[in-house]
Design a protein around this motif. Structure first.
Motif, PDB file in Angstrom:
ATOM      1  N   SER A 163     128.323  19.026  48.545  1.00  0.00           N
ATOM      2  CA  SER A 163     127.316  19.210  47.503  1.00  0.00           C
ATOM      3  C   SER A 163     127.193  17.955  46.646  1.00  0.00           C
ATOM      4  O   SER A 163     128.036  17.049  46.681  1.00  0.00           O
ATOM      5  N   GLU A 164     126.151  17.906  45.821  1.00  0.00           N
ATOM      6  CA  GLU A 164     125.986  16.804  44.893  1.00  0.00           C
ATOM      7  C   GLU A 164     127.139  16.766  43.889  1.00  0.00           C
ATOM      8  O   GLU A 164     127.585  15.694  43.483  1.00  0.00           O
ATOM      9  N   ARG A 165     127.593  17.940  43.470  1.00  0.00           N
ATOM     10  CA  ARG A 165     128.690  17.971  42.497  1.00  0.00           C
ATOM     11  C   ARG A 165     129.963  17.348  43.068  1.00  0.00           C
ATOM     12  O   ARG A 165     130.751  16.748  42.330  1.00  0.00           O
ATOM     13  N   PHE A 166     130.175  17.494  44.352  1.00  0.00           N
ATOM     14  CA  PHE A 166     131.326  16.861  44.999  1.00  0.00           C
ATOM     15  C   PHE A 166     131.268  15.346  44.813  1.00  0.00           C
ATOM     16  O   PHE A 166     132.257  14.713  44.404  1.00  0.00           O
ATOM     17  N   PHE A 167     130.124  14.765  45.087  1.00  0.00           N
ATOM     18  CA  PHE A 167     129.988  13.308  44.943  1.00  0.00           C
ATOM     19  C   PHE A 167     130.022  12.893  43.478  1.00  0.00           C
ATOM     20  O   PHE A 167     130.581  11.836  43.132  1.00  0.00           O
ATOM     21  N   ARG A 170     133.432  30.675  45.131  1.00  0.00           N
ATOM     22  CA  ARG A 170     132.989  29.706  46.145  1.00  0.00           C
ATOM     23  C   ARG A 170     133.239  28.286  45.668  1.00  0.00           C
ATOM     24  O   ARG A 170     133.055  27.961  44.492  1.00  0.00           O
ATOM     25  N   ASN A 171     133.637  27.444  46.579  1.00  0.00           N
ATOM     26  CA  ASN A 171     133.909  26.048  46.282  1.00  0.00           C
ATOM     27  C   ASN A 171     132.600  25.337  45.967  1.00  0.00           C
ATOM     28  O   ASN A 171     131.718  25.231  46.832  1.00  0.00           O
ATOM     29  N   ILE A 172     132.456  24.830  44.751  1.00  0.00           N
ATOM     30  CA  ILE A 172     131.192  24.188  44.368  1.00  0.00           C
ATOM     31  C   ILE A 172     131.054  22.797  44.971  1.00  0.00           C
ATOM     32  O   ILE A 172     130.003  22.163  44.834  1.00  0.00           O
ATOM     33  N   PHE A 173     132.097  22.316  45.649  1.00  0.00           N
ATOM     34  CA  PHE A 173     131.998  21.029  46.342  1.00  0.00           C
ATOM     35  C   PHE A 173     131.281  21.165  47.689  1.00  0.00           C
ATOM     36  O   PHE A 173     131.007  20.151  48.340  1.00  0.00           O
ATOM     37  N   SER A 174     131.009  22.390  48.122  1.00  0.00           N
ATOM     38  CA  SER A 174     130.350  22.616  49.412  1.00  0.00           C
ATOM     39  C   SER A 174     129.074  23.421  49.210  1.00  0.00           C
ATOM     40  O   SER A 174     129.045  24.367  48.405  1.00  0.00           O
TER      41      SER A 174
END
Length: 452
Positions: A285-289, A274-278
């Motif tokens: 997600s926070e990791r995306f930012f 799963r894409n950890i950016f979503s």
């Protein structure tokens, strides 16, 4: 390519070489400039279990073939032990005799990875991700120019003549007819890339005169860096055989746009993919930012990897449709960091900073490292920009010597990549800059010779 071995078993490599009746083996390593170095070995003398030797100093060479004044390897000038990565075994489509090419990894003779090897640098960053249970996914986009053959480097480059026997008139962005001008080249390019397992996605005509863009399918960073490395060799060879040059200079022609290697990046979980950016609800997600925050924080200090030559900085100008800062925005191509529209599982960040003159292993490693630091440190990005980033202040180093100085002062990057590697890379760039600075340009002779 379906029968290419996917393990490092020397017996399987030998079997592949036998099955394809190989007579010679090109044993390759990428150097700091991304050039192919190595040896050509007769098939009957090549033993993949034993590997071969190459001086470690090869990894400290400048793009001109010179070396820094200080030794960054042992004064004894020792050899490295090169061992083949079987997943990179490919035919050489343009060879007259059945020839294989295979990328080798660099080790010392006590079995340790050589820290100056660009492939090893990328591997170290990927291990940091793996230790967190993460797996990066990247997709490079490469721009390049086709130009007329011109052996005299003092004469400016010109667009080549196509099948209509004319050069292009004006800019032909996304023109199908302009691509068709060079059908003979691209037909061979696709055939050879297919034989080598280079996963080409789309081909478009870019803004510049005879400027093209090739996109690669997304996937694991190391195999994709290998494909970029091999693609450059391939398209240069195709072009030469059609009486043209293919150039990956960042800014080869005055008055024309520069050439980039845009890097699309996302991160998935190793367990579930799963894409950890979503988030589960599809929102970012926070990791995306935090990933974007890491790019904004550390890319200015890392610019020497994304603009590695004096020529690279001619591209990074508000007048050439290239980034001048690290603003980010949704589907905003004026920004150094762009977030394309996508479904949640494909949420990604496009790093538009890199020129196509980069070493692909180092560019991917450093871009992912900056995002990694952002996620580990919880760094927050600026607000997304909806207007033009070209109207924002210039935030990047303007020259190679400034970029090297910023790199040396960035303790987190020095710690992550190792002091020896950073010092060696900086010394190589400093040597190249000094060599360039000795050259008096035509502009200086034209405007200063009789006017000052």
């Amino acid at each position: 390519m379906a029968d290419t071995p996917t393990s490092s078993d020397p017996q399987r490599i030998q079997q592949w070489l036998d099955d394809h009746r190989i007579t010679e083996v090109e044993c390759l390593i990428p150097d700091m400039a991304g050039q192919a170095r190595g040896k050509i070995v007769p098939r009957h003398k090549y033993d993949p279990a034993v590997g071969l030797r190459l001086p470690e100093a090869v990894l400290t060479m400048t793009v001109t073939g010179d070396y820094p004044e200080k030794d960054y390897t042992s004064v004894a000038d020792p050899d490295m032990h090169l061992l083949p990565d079987a997943t990179t075994l490919r035919p050489v489509p343009w060879a007259k005799e059945p020839t294989a090419q295979i990328i080798h990894d660099c080790f010392s003779f006590d079995g340790k990875s050589v820290d100056l090897s660009p492939r090893n640098v990328l591997r170290r960053i990927l291990k940091l991700y793996a230790d967190e249970g993460w797996k990066p996914v990247v997709a490079p986009e490469m721009e390049f120019y086709l130009v007329q053959v011109e052996p005299d480097e003092d004469i400016p480059l010109k667009a080549p003549v196509g099948r209509t026997r004319r050069t292009e008139a004006g800019m032909q962005s996304f023109s199908m007819d302009a691509i068709n001008e060079y059908d003979d080249i691209f037909d061979v390019m696709y055939d050879w890339c297919e034989a080598e397992g280079i996963q080409l996605d789309t081909l478009i005509h870019e803004m510049g005169t005879a400027q093209m863009e090739i996109n690669l399918d997304h996937g694991d960073p190391l195999p994709l860096a290998d494909q970029v490395f091999l693609f450059k060799r391939t398209i240069r060879e195709v072009a030469i055989r059609h009486q043209m040059y293919a150039t990956f200079m960042a800014k080869p022609m005055q008055g024309q746009p520069g050439s980039a290697m845009h890097i699309h990046q996302s991160v998935v979980g190793m367990d579930d993919g799963r894409n950890i950016f979503s988030r589960a609800d599809g929102e970012a997600s926070e990791r995306f930012f935090h990933f974007i925050g890491g790019l904004q924080t550390y890319l200015p200090a890392a610019i020497a990897f994304f603009a590695p030559y004096v020529n690279s900085y001619r591209r990074l100008s508000r007048y050439t449709s290239a980034p001048i800062n690290l603003s980010w925005g949704y589907d905003n191509r004026t920004c150094g960091l762009r977030v394309p529209h996508s479904v949640p599982q494909a949420r990604r960040v496009e790093n538009r900073l890199a020129g196509v003159d980069v070493n692909p292993y180092l560019a991917l490693a450093v871009s992912l490292a900056c995002g990694y630091l952002g996620m580990k440190q919880g760094l927050k990005p600026t607000e997304p920009l909806s207007g033009s980033a070209y109207e924002q202040p210039h935030q990047l180093p303007r020259h190679l010597d400034d970029a090297v100085e910023k790199l040396m002062q960035c303790a987190p990057l020095v710690e992550l990549f190792g002091e020896h590697f950073i010092q060696t890379y900086a010394a190589i760039k400093d040597t190249e800059y000094r060599e360039y600075f000795d050259v008096v340009s035509p502009w200086e002779r034209r405007f200063l010779l009789l006017n000052v």
